[in-house]
Enzyme design. Structure first.
Site, PDB file in Angstrom:
ATOM      1  N   THR A  42      -6.158   9.965  -5.933  1.00 26.86           N
ATOM      2  CA  THR A  42      -5.569  10.228  -7.110  1.00 26.86           C
ATOM      3  C   THR A  42      -6.189   9.479  -8.679  1.00 26.86           C
ATOM      4  O   THR A  42      -5.277  10.107  -9.323  1.00 26.86           O
ATOM      5  CB  THR A  42      -3.777   9.451  -7.066  1.00 26.86           C
ATOM      6  OG1 THR A  42      -3.183  10.196  -6.128  1.00 26.86           O
ATOM      7  CG2 THR A  42      -3.102   9.539  -7.957  1.00 26.86           C
ATOM      8  N   TYR A  56       0.213  16.942  -7.415  1.00 24.47           N
ATOM      9  CA  TYR A  56      -1.057  17.345  -8.250  1.00 24.47           C
ATOM     10  C   TYR A  56      -2.234  17.378  -7.779  1.00 24.47           C
ATOM     11  O   TYR A  56      -1.583  17.353  -6.152  1.00 24.47           O
ATOM     12  CB  TYR A  56      -1.373  16.284  -9.297  1.00 24.47           C
ATOM     13  CG  TYR A  56      -1.184  15.249  -8.148  1.00 24.47           C
ATOM     14  CD1 TYR A  56      -0.089  14.207  -8.214  1.00 24.47           C
ATOM     15  CD2 TYR A  56      -2.462  14.672  -7.899  1.00 24.47           C
ATOM     16  CE1 TYR A  56       0.191  13.036  -6.796  1.00 24.47           C
ATOM     17  CE2 TYR A  56      -2.224  13.251  -6.891  1.00 24.47           C
ATOM     18  CZ  TYR A  56      -0.810  12.766  -7.064  1.00 24.47           C
ATOM     19  OH  TYR A  56      -0.780  11.914  -6.064  1.00 24.47           O
ATOM     20  N   THR A 122      -5.380   6.405  -2.096  1.00 23.93           N
ATOM     21  CA  THR A 122      -4.785   5.482  -1.542  1.00 23.93           C
ATOM     22  C   THR A 122      -4.806   5.498   0.018  1.00 23.93           C
ATOM     23  O   THR A 122      -4.316   4.537   0.473  1.00 23.93           O
ATOM     24  CB  THR A 122      -3.346   5.147  -2.486  1.00 23.93           C
ATOM     25  OG1 THR A 122      -2.080   6.614  -2.796  1.00 23.93           O
ATOM     26  CG2 THR A 122      -3.792   5.027  -4.068  1.00 23.93           C
ATOM     27  N   ASP A 123      -5.028   7.044   0.192  1.00 25.00           N
ATOM     28  CA  ASP A 123      -3.796   7.110   1.802  1.00 25.00           C
ATOM     29  C   ASP A 123      -5.150   6.075   2.443  1.00 25.00           C
ATOM     30  O   ASP A 123      -4.623   5.277   3.215  1.00 25.00           O
ATOM     31  CB  ASP A 123      -4.220   8.439   1.872  1.00 25.00           C
ATOM     32  CG  ASP A 123      -2.822   9.246   1.722  1.00 25.00           C
ATOM     33  OD1 ASP A 123      -2.309   8.785   0.172  1.00 25.00           O
ATOM     34  OD2 ASP A 123      -3.070  10.153   2.062  1.00 25.00           O
ATOM     35  N   LYS A 195      -0.860   0.569   2.397  1.00 20.37           N
ATOM     36  CA  LYS A 195      -0.471   1.475   2.034  1.00 20.37           C
ATOM     37  C   LYS A 195       1.265   1.256   2.336  1.00 20.37           C
ATOM     38  O   LYS A 195       1.174   1.502   3.539  1.00 20.37           O
ATOM     39  CB  LYS A 195      -0.205   2.629   1.450  1.00 20.37           C
ATOM     40  CG  LYS A 195       0.192   3.517   0.738  1.00 20.37           C
ATOM     41  CD  LYS A 195      -0.758   5.146   0.713  1.00 20.37           C
ATOM     42  CE  LYS A 195      -0.329   5.606  -0.282  1.00 20.37           C
ATOM     43  NZ  LYS A 195      -0.624   7.133  -0.752  1.00 20.37           N
ATOM     44  N   GLU A 315       4.922  -8.303  26.779  1.00 18.58           N
ATOM     45  CA  GLU A 315       5.144  -6.703  26.620  1.00 18.58           C
ATOM     46  C   GLU A 315       4.022  -6.671  28.136  1.00 18.58           C
ATOM     47  O   GLU A 315       5.105  -5.159  28.743  1.00 18.58           O
ATOM     48  CB  GLU A 315       5.379  -5.868  25.617  1.00 18.58           C
ATOM     49  CG  GLU A 315       6.160  -6.794  25.198  1.00 18.58           C
ATOM     50  CD  GLU A 315       7.504  -5.560  25.050  1.00 18.58           C
ATOM     51  OE1 GLU A 315       7.850  -5.613  25.822  1.00 18.58           O
ATOM     52  OE2 GLU A 315       8.725  -6.295  24.465  1.00 18.58           O
TER      53      GLU A 315
HETATM   54  N1  GLU Z   1      -4.336  11.810  -0.901  1.00 21.28           N
HETATM   55  C1  GLU Z   1      -4.537  12.051  -1.523  1.00 21.28           C
HETATM   56  C2  GLU Z   1      -5.684  10.483  -1.525  1.00 21.28           C
HETATM   57  O1  GLU Z   1      -5.554   9.814  -0.790  1.00 21.28           O
HETATM   58  C3  GLU Z   1      -3.909  10.646  -2.703  1.00 21.28           C
HETATM   59  C4  GLU Z   1      -3.059   9.671  -2.935  1.00 21.28           C
HETATM   60  C5  GLU Z   1      -3.293   8.587  -3.281  1.00 21.28           C
HETATM   61  O2  GLU Z   1      -4.703   8.837  -3.945  1.00 21.28           O
HETATM   62  O3  GLU Z   1      -3.316   8.068  -3.826  1.00 21.28           O
HETATM   63  O4  GLU Z   1      -6.592  10.779  -1.430  1.00 21.28           O
END
Ligand code: GLU
Length: 358
Positions: A42, A56, A122-123, A195, A315
C-alpha cells in the site's frame, strides 16, 4: 571597475565557492547512507481519488517516485532506491523471501551503506521482518515499513512512515537491535510485531510492547530485544538455498482432519496447527496428526488467539506425541521459524529448542 578589483572579486567568489562545496561535502559525508529497497504494498499504492483510503491498488508507484514524494528524506540521509519487486505482500513466495534477504544481506555488507529500509505490504510484513531478523548477519539497521493508506489518500500515512523509517535506518543507536519495523511513530522488533487491525493506521503492535518511538526525526528507546537475532542466530541467508514447505492449518470447532492430510499431500515438511486457546487440537483430529508425525512430518502447536503463549504438555501430551510447541510465536511466525529450523535439523527436540530460543 579596474582589472585588479575584478581579479580580487573573482578570487573571493572562487574561495567562497570552494568553501561552500567543502562544507557541503562535509555535511553530506556526515549524513548516513540509506538504501530503500521497495517491494510494493500500500505504501506504493494508488487510489481513484483522495477519499479512497481503503479501496485502491497496491504496488503501483515505483521507488524513485516514493523517494521524490518525501523531499525531507535528503535532510536526514543520503538516500537511494532499488526496486526488488512490485507486489502485494500476500503474494510473497518463499523464493522471493530468500531473494530479498540475499539482496539485503549484500547491501548490509557494503561499506557504502549504513542502513537499509524495505518498503513492504503490511499483510505479510511481520513474516518478512521475522525471517530477516533470523537470517541476516549484520548490526546495521534493517527497517521494514509500510502504510495503511495509499499516497493518493487524504491523511496518507506512508510519507511520515517512510521518513521515520529512514531516520531509524540511519541512526547509530538502532544498530545491533535486529530487524525493526517502523509504523505509526513506533519502532517494533521484527520478531514481536504483528498486524492486528486491518483498517487503521495503528495496525501494528507487539505483544511485549514496542522497542521505542521515532518522533520528529529523533529516536527514543525503551527496551531491548530479549531473543537472539541476526548475528546471534544459527541461520545465515548467505548459506541458504531454499525453504522447505510448511503449512498452517486453522483450528476451529467442527473442523476436518483432512486439512492436515491435504497439507501433507501438498508436500508439507511441518504443519503448524493454529489451535484454539492454548493450541488445542480437537480430540477427533489427534490420530491424524499422530499418524503424520509417525510418517516424519513435524507438528507444531501454536495458538490462533494472538497473545499469550502455548505451554508444552498442556492440552496435549507433546512429550508423548513428539510434537513441538510454538512458544509465543503466532502461527505465521511459527511457520517461518519451522521452515528455517528444518534447514538445520529434523529432530523434534532440536526444533523445540529453537522455538524456546528464538
Ligand atoms: N494486501 C496488500 C499488501 O499487503 C495491501 C495491504 C497493505 O500494504 O497495507 O501488500
Amino acid at each position: 571597475m579596474t582589472r585588479r578589483i575584478l581579479r580580487i572579486l573573482a578570487r573571493g567568489a572562487l574561495a567562497a565557492a570552494c568553501f561552500s562545496t567543502a562544507a557541503g561535502a562535509l555535511a553530506q559525508a556526515t549524513k548516513p547512507r540509506v538504501v530503500i529497497v521497495a517491494t510494493g504494498g500500500t505504501i506504493a499504492g494508488a487510489g481513484a481519488s483522495a477519499t479512497h483510503s481503503a479501496t485502491y491498488q497496491a504496488a503501483k508507484v515505483p521507488v524513485d517516485k516514493l523517494i521524490a514524494g518525501v523531499p525531507e528524506l535528503s535532510q536526514v540521509a543520503e538516500v537511494r532506491g532499488e526496486q526488488a519487486f512490485q507486489i502485494a505482500s500476500e503474494s510473497f513466495t518463499n523464493e522471493q523471501l530468500v531473494t530479498l534477504a540475499k539482496r539485503v544481506s549484500a547491501l548490509s555488507k557494503d561499506p557504502q551503506v549504513d542502513g537499509v529500509v524495505i518498503t513492504h505490504g503490511t499483510d505479510t510484513l511481520e513474516e518478512t521482518s521475522f525471517f530477516l531478523n533470523l537470517v541476516l548477519k549484520t548490526d546495521k539497521p534493517v527497517v521494514l515499513v509500510g502504510s495503511m493508506r495509499p499516497g493518493t489518500s487524504m491523511s496518507a500515512d506512508g510519507m511520515l512512515n517512510l521518513y521515520n523509517a529512514v531516520v531509524v535506518a540511519g541512526s547509530t543507536d538502532a544498530r545491533g537491535k535486529g530487524t525493526l519495523v517502523v509504523m505509526n511513530d513506533q519502532i517494533h522488533s521484527g520478531r514481536d510485531v504483528t498486524k492486528r487491525i486491518n483498517i487503521q493506521t495503528s495496525a501494528f503492535s507487539s505483544q511485549w510492547g514496542p522497542l521505542g518511538m521515532v518522533v520528529e526525526g529523533r529516536t527514543y528507546w525503551f527496551r531491548a530485544p530479549a531473543k537472539p537475532h541476526t548475528r546471534q542466530t544459527e541461520f545465515d541467508i548467505d548459506q541458504l538455498g531454499s525453504l522447505p514447505p510448511v503449512y498452517v492449518v486453522y483450528g476451529t470447532g467442527s473442523m476436518t482432519p483432512e486439512l492436515y492430510t491435504a497439507a501433507a499431500k501438498a508436500g508439507a515438511k511441518a504443519i503448524v496447527h493454529a489451535g484454539t486457546g492454548n493450541g488445542s487440537v480437537p480430540g477427533y483430529a489427534v490420530d491424524t496428526l499422530k499418524a503424520l508425525r509417525a510418517q516424519g512430518l513435524q507438528v507444531v502447536r501454536s495458538s490462533r488467539v494472538g497473545d499469550g503463549f502455548v505451554l508444552r504438555n498442556s492440552e496435549q501430551p507433546d512429550d508423548k506425541y513428539d510434537w513441538v510447541v510454538a512458544h509465543d510465536l503466532n502461527p505465521q511466525k511459527a511457520k517461518i521459524l519451522a521452515a528455517l529450523a528444518l534447514t538445520r535439523s529434523n529432530d523434534s527436540k532440536e526444533l523445540q529448542r529453537m522455538f524456546w530460543q528464538y
